[in-house]
Design a protein around this motif. Structure first.
Motif, PDB file in Angstrom:
ATOM      1  N   CYS A 165       0.834  -1.216   0.000  1.00  0.00           N
ATOM      2  CA  CYS A 165       0.000   0.000   0.000  1.00  0.00           C
ATOM      3  C   CYS A 165       0.870   1.268   0.000  1.00  0.00           C
ATOM      4  O   CYS A 165       2.045   1.241   0.376  1.00  0.00           O
ATOM      5  CB  CYS A 165      -1.012  -0.012   1.148  1.00  0.00           C
ATOM      6  N   GLY A 166       0.275   2.357  -0.460  1.00  0.00           N
ATOM      7  CA  GLY A 166       1.025   3.611  -0.606  1.00  0.00           C
ATOM      8  C   GLY A 166       1.489   4.172   0.725  1.00  0.00           C
ATOM      9  O   GLY A 166       2.592   4.721   0.828  1.00  0.00           O
ATOM     10  N   ALA A 167       0.652   4.035   1.761  1.00  0.00           N
ATOM     11  CA  ALA A 167       1.025   4.583   3.076  1.00  0.00           C
ATOM     12  C   ALA A 167       2.284   3.890   3.587  1.00  0.00           C
ATOM     13  O   ALA A 167       3.108   4.504   4.262  1.00  0.00           O
ATOM     14  CB  ALA A 167      -0.125   4.395   4.072  1.00  0.00           C
ATOM     15  N   PHE A 168       2.453   2.611   3.261  1.00  0.00           N
ATOM     16  CA  PHE A 168       3.654   1.883   3.693  1.00  0.00           C
ATOM     17  C   PHE A 168       4.889   2.456   3.001  1.00  0.00           C
ATOM     18  O   PHE A 168       5.912   2.702   3.638  1.00  0.00           O
ATOM     19  CB  PHE A 168       3.499   0.386   3.378  1.00  0.00           C
ATOM     20  N   ARG A 169       4.788   2.704   1.720  1.00  0.00           N
ATOM     21  CA  ARG A 169       5.964   3.232   0.996  1.00  0.00           C
ATOM     22  C   ARG A 169       6.354   4.626   1.492  1.00  0.00           C
ATOM     23  O   ARG A 169       7.527   4.970   1.568  1.00  0.00           O
ATOM     24  CB  ARG A 169       5.685   3.273  -0.510  1.00  0.00           C
ATOM     25  N   ARG A 170       5.342   5.415   1.869  1.00  0.00           N
ATOM     26  CA  ARG A 170       5.656   6.775   2.332  1.00  0.00           C
ATOM     27  C   ARG A 170       6.360   6.788   3.687  1.00  0.00           C
ATOM     28  O   ARG A 170       6.941   7.802   4.072  1.00  0.00           O
ATOM     29  CB  ARG A 170       4.392   7.640   2.353  1.00  0.00           C
ATOM     30  N   LEU A 171       6.338   5.645   4.412  1.00  0.00           N
ATOM     31  CA  LEU A 171       7.084   5.582   5.678  1.00  0.00           C
ATOM     32  C   LEU A 171       8.576   5.834   5.438  1.00  0.00           C
ATOM     33  O   LEU A 171       9.294   6.249   6.340  1.00  0.00           O
ATOM     34  CB  LEU A 171       6.907   4.209   6.349  1.00  0.00           C
ATOM     35  N   ALA A 172       9.026   5.576   4.200  1.00  0.00           N
ATOM     36  CA  ALA A 172      10.441   5.796   3.870  1.00  0.00           C
ATOM     37  C   ALA A 172      10.817   7.266   3.982  1.00  0.00           C
ATOM     38  O   ALA A 172      11.979   7.607   4.197  1.00  0.00           O
ATOM     39  CB  ALA A 172      10.729   5.292   2.455  1.00  0.00           C
ATOM     40  N   LEU A 173       9.824   8.141   3.819  1.00  0.00           N
ATOM     41  CA  LEU A 173      10.103   9.580   3.824  1.00  0.00           C
ATOM     42  C   LEU A 173       9.533  10.250   5.066  1.00  0.00           C
ATOM     43  O   LEU A 173       9.231  11.433   5.070  1.00  0.00           O
ATOM     44  CB  LEU A 173       9.526  10.227   2.553  1.00  0.00           C
TER      45      LEU A 173
ATOM     46  N   ALA B 107       2.080  -2.637   9.961  1.00  0.00           N
ATOM     47  CA  ALA B 107       1.038  -1.602   9.851  1.00  0.00           C
ATOM     48  C   ALA B 107       1.060  -0.628  11.023  1.00  0.00           C
ATOM     49  O   ALA B 107       0.371   0.394  10.978  1.00  0.00           O
ATOM     50  CB  ALA B 107      -0.342  -2.260   9.768  1.00  0.00           C
ATOM     51  N   HIS B 108       1.859  -0.892  12.071  1.00  0.00           N
ATOM     52  CA  HIS B 108       1.624  -0.191  13.334  1.00  0.00           C
ATOM     53  C   HIS B 108       1.841   1.325  13.260  1.00  0.00           C
ATOM     54  O   HIS B 108       1.264   2.067  14.027  1.00  0.00           O
ATOM     55  CB  HIS B 108       2.455  -0.811  14.467  1.00  0.00           C
ATOM     56  N   ASP B 109       2.654   1.796  12.321  1.00  0.00           N
ATOM     57  CA  ASP B 109       2.926   3.237  12.246  1.00  0.00           C
ATOM     58  C   ASP B 109       2.350   3.892  10.988  1.00  0.00           C
ATOM     59  O   ASP B 109       2.718   5.027  10.661  1.00  0.00           O
ATOM     60  CB  ASP B 109       4.444   3.489  12.304  1.00  0.00           C
ATOM     61  N   LEU B 110       1.454   3.204  10.279  1.00  0.00           N
ATOM     62  CA  LEU B 110       0.945   3.754   9.010  1.00  0.00           C
ATOM     63  C   LEU B 110       0.218   5.085   9.196  1.00  0.00           C
ATOM     64  O   LEU B 110       0.158   5.889   8.270  1.00  0.00           O
ATOM     65  CB  LEU B 110      -0.022   2.767   8.333  1.00  0.00           C
TER      66      LEU B 110
ATOM     67  N   LEU C 123      -8.895   4.939   3.762  1.00  0.00           N
ATOM     68  CA  LEU C 123      -8.150   5.908   2.941  1.00  0.00           C
ATOM     69  C   LEU C 123      -7.385   5.272   1.788  1.00  0.00           C
ATOM     70  O   LEU C 123      -7.224   5.889   0.733  1.00  0.00           O
ATOM     71  CB  LEU C 123      -7.194   6.722   3.828  1.00  0.00           C
ATOM     72  N   GLU C 124      -6.870   4.060   1.982  1.00  0.00           N
ATOM     73  CA  GLU C 124      -6.183   3.397   0.871  1.00  0.00           C
ATOM     74  C   GLU C 124      -7.225   2.995  -0.173  1.00  0.00           C
ATOM     75  O   GLU C 124      -8.196   2.307   0.135  1.00  0.00           O
ATOM     76  CB  GLU C 124      -5.452   2.141   1.372  1.00  0.00           C
TER      77      GLU C 124
ATOM     78  N   TYR D 120      -5.566  14.356   4.506  1.00  0.00           N
ATOM     79  CA  TYR D 120      -4.617  14.777   3.478  1.00  0.00           C
ATOM     80  C   TYR D 120      -3.229  14.996   4.079  1.00  0.00           C
ATOM     81  O   TYR D 120      -2.234  14.451   3.586  1.00  0.00           O
ATOM     82  CB  TYR D 120      -5.101  16.055   2.778  1.00  0.00           C
ATOM     83  N   LEU D 121      -3.176  15.765   5.169  1.00  0.00           N
ATOM     84  CA  LEU D 121      -1.865  16.091   5.753  1.00  0.00           C
ATOM     85  C   LEU D 121      -1.181  14.856   6.334  1.00  0.00           C
ATOM     86  O   LEU D 121       0.027  14.668   6.166  1.00  0.00           O
ATOM     87  CB  LEU D 121      -2.019  17.165   6.836  1.00  0.00           C
ATOM     88  N   ALA D 122      -1.938  13.998   7.013  1.00  0.00           N
ATOM     89  CA  ALA D 122      -1.318  12.814   7.623  1.00  0.00           C
ATOM     90  C   ALA D 122      -0.768  11.890   6.546  1.00  0.00           C
ATOM     91  O   ALA D 122       0.168  11.132   6.792  1.00  0.00           O
ATOM     92  CB  ALA D 122      -2.319  12.077   8.500  1.00  0.00           C
ATOM     93  N   GLY D 123      -1.345  11.952   5.353  1.00  0.00           N
ATOM     94  CA  GLY D 123      -0.877  11.092   4.261  1.00  0.00           C
ATOM     95  C   GLY D 123       0.404  11.595   3.616  1.00  0.00           C
ATOM     96  O   GLY D 123       1.051  10.879   2.870  1.00  0.00           O
ATOM     97  N   LEU D 124       0.780  12.845   3.916  1.00  0.00           N
ATOM     98  CA  LEU D 124       2.005  13.387   3.317  1.00  0.00           C
ATOM     99  C   LEU D 124       3.234  12.837   4.036  1.00  0.00           C
ATOM    100  O   LEU D 124       3.207  12.574   5.234  1.00  0.00           O
ATOM    101  CB  LEU D 124       2.026  14.913   3.444  1.00  0.00           C
ATOM    102  N   SER D 125       4.316  12.706   3.294  1.00  0.00           N
ATOM    103  CA  SER D 125       5.605  12.420   3.926  1.00  0.00           C
ATOM    104  C   SER D 125       6.177  13.735   4.458  1.00  0.00           C
ATOM    105  O   SER D 125       5.618  14.813   4.205  1.00  0.00           O
ATOM    106  CB  SER D 125       6.556  11.817   2.885  1.00  0.00           C
ATOM    107  N   ASP D 126       7.297  13.668   5.164  1.00  0.00           N
ATOM    108  CA  ASP D 126       7.970  14.897   5.610  1.00  0.00           C
ATOM    109  C   ASP D 126       8.283  15.775   4.400  1.00  0.00           C
ATOM    110  O   ASP D 126       8.038  16.985   4.392  1.00  0.00           O
ATOM    111  CB  ASP D 126       9.297  14.584   6.311  1.00  0.00           C
TER     112      ASP D 126
END
Ligand code: MG
Length: 392
Positions: free
Chosen positions: A46-54, A101-104, A140-141, A368-374
């Protein structure tokens, strides 16, 4: 000799695991994967998982020193949790899904971003990253035509909902559930999740692994960043003990190797303690109770490490300066988007305001904001404001 049942019987859930209570939207079973494997796989893709990288763990991503990001933290949690689950005979796939999933639901800039959103959205019920994790995986996903969210099993959803233990004191009379985020209270009421009990043992393992992982790697990252040095750790008895043990080992380690050995030894010590303690507590634990535990000695040691990190790392002037700026960025964005929803990107709430020119709902803005990376949040701030803090 493998005592597990033959392959087809294991398809529904893992070996020895009771059958799943199912998904919110019924689906046919996979011919090749257990239900909890499918949960884990959906989370990884899922996209939220990939954004954890940023997203920030403690330091902003993109620094060259190799500090943890929320993604590498998540992978370390999953590794530790899987090791514990395997030796305790719990379902590894469910444990891994819960860990991954714990920090998505973490917004940009970690707990600083969470605090800023919580303040900016006070009139809309505030913001809580665990409640946001539930929103990410249940609505949201968008990846499937027939439902929003990832349609995870109820066991995974329940584990995410109560990941830190019971949310309501057992003596609270039914009905009102004060101090529980509305999203979680509503979800629990709709799906028969009892917020007074402990989550499944796999979720308890994921929570313990989260603690073990960040205690060890925040210390390691803090030492690497020069926020404190090895001699400062002598004030924490468990760390002094480990360092003494390393000094007595007869190997002469330079500081760099000592830091690695310290982190490694800490993880081993805490994992072995949880496994030994839980081997005794699990067989007599009933569902809904606490079955995963540490000895009081190591629980106290973990609290001492956390206290050290709070004082010497999370409150370090270097990090506080960056956090103040990060807080400002999230506050500016939340305030702006609530007032001017037309500035939300197409499809992210711009068309959803009741009347043109009326304020956006706080939840739309939070999603929207929570879905953004840093990086994404910094970019949005640059797009909308004349000057953006440089986070140095
Ligand atoms: Mg975590």
């Amino acid at each position: 000799m493998d005592a597990r049942p033959p392959h087809p019987l294991r398809l529904h859930c893992g070996a020895g695991a009771p059958p799943s209570r199912g998904r919110l939207h019924p689906e046919s079973l996979s011919p090749t994967r257990t239900e909890y494997q499918r949960d884990r796989d959906r989370i990884i893709h899922c996209g939220a998982f990939r954004r954890l990288a940023l997203k920030t763990q403690v330091f902003l991503p993109g620094e060259d020193a190799g500090y943890r990001t929320r993604l590498t933290h998540t992978i370390e949690v999953a590794q530790i949790a899987r090791s514990i689950a395997r030796v305790l005979g719990l379902d590894e796939d469910l444990t891994e899904a819960l860990s991954l999933a714990h920090d998505l639901g973490h917004p940009p800039f970690g707990h600083t971003g969470e605090d800023a959103l919580d303040e900016a959205l006070a009139a809309d019920g505030g913001f809580d990253h665990n409640a946001q994790t539930l929103r990410v995986v249940t609505c949201l996903e968008r990846r499937y035509p027939d439902f929003d969210g990832l349609n995870l099993t109820i066991e995974t959803l329940e584990g995410l909902t109560k990941r830190n233990g019971p949310l309501v004191a057992a003596q609270t009379p039914g009905g009102a559930v004060p101090a529980v985020p509305g999203e979680i209270a509503g979800f629990a009421a709709r799906h028969g999740i009892d917020l007074r009990t402990w989550p499944g043992f796999e979720a308890q393992v994921a929570a313990v692994a989260d603690d073990i992982a960040y205690n060890a790697h925040d210390l390691e990252d803090g030492l690497d960043a020069g926020l404190f040095d090895l001699s400062d750790l002598k004030s924490v008895p468990i760390l002094a003990e480990i360092l003494d043990g390393l000094a007595r080992s007869g190997r002469s380690l330079d500081d760099d190797l000592t830091v690695r050995a310290l982190a490694r030894t800490m993880i081993g010590l805490f994992v072995e303690d949880v496994v030994a303690t839980s081997t005794a507590t699990l067989p007599v634990a009933t569902p809904g109770t606490r079955g995963i535990a540490s000895t009081p000695r190591l629980q106290a040691a973990s609290d001492e490490v956390k206290a050290f990190l709070r004082e010497r790392m999370y409150q370090h002037p270097r990090l506080l300066a960056v956090r103040r700026q990060a807080h400002q960025i999230v506050t500016d964005l939340a305030t702006h988007f609530i007032a001017v929803p037309a500035d939300l990107p197409e499809g992210r709430g711009a068309g959803r305001a009741a009347e043109p020119g009326s304020p956006a709902s706080g939840r739309t803005v939070a999603d929207y904001l929570a879905g953004l990376s840093d990086t994404g949040a910094i970019g949005e701030h640059r797009r909308l404001f004349a000057s953006t803090p440089d986070l140095r």
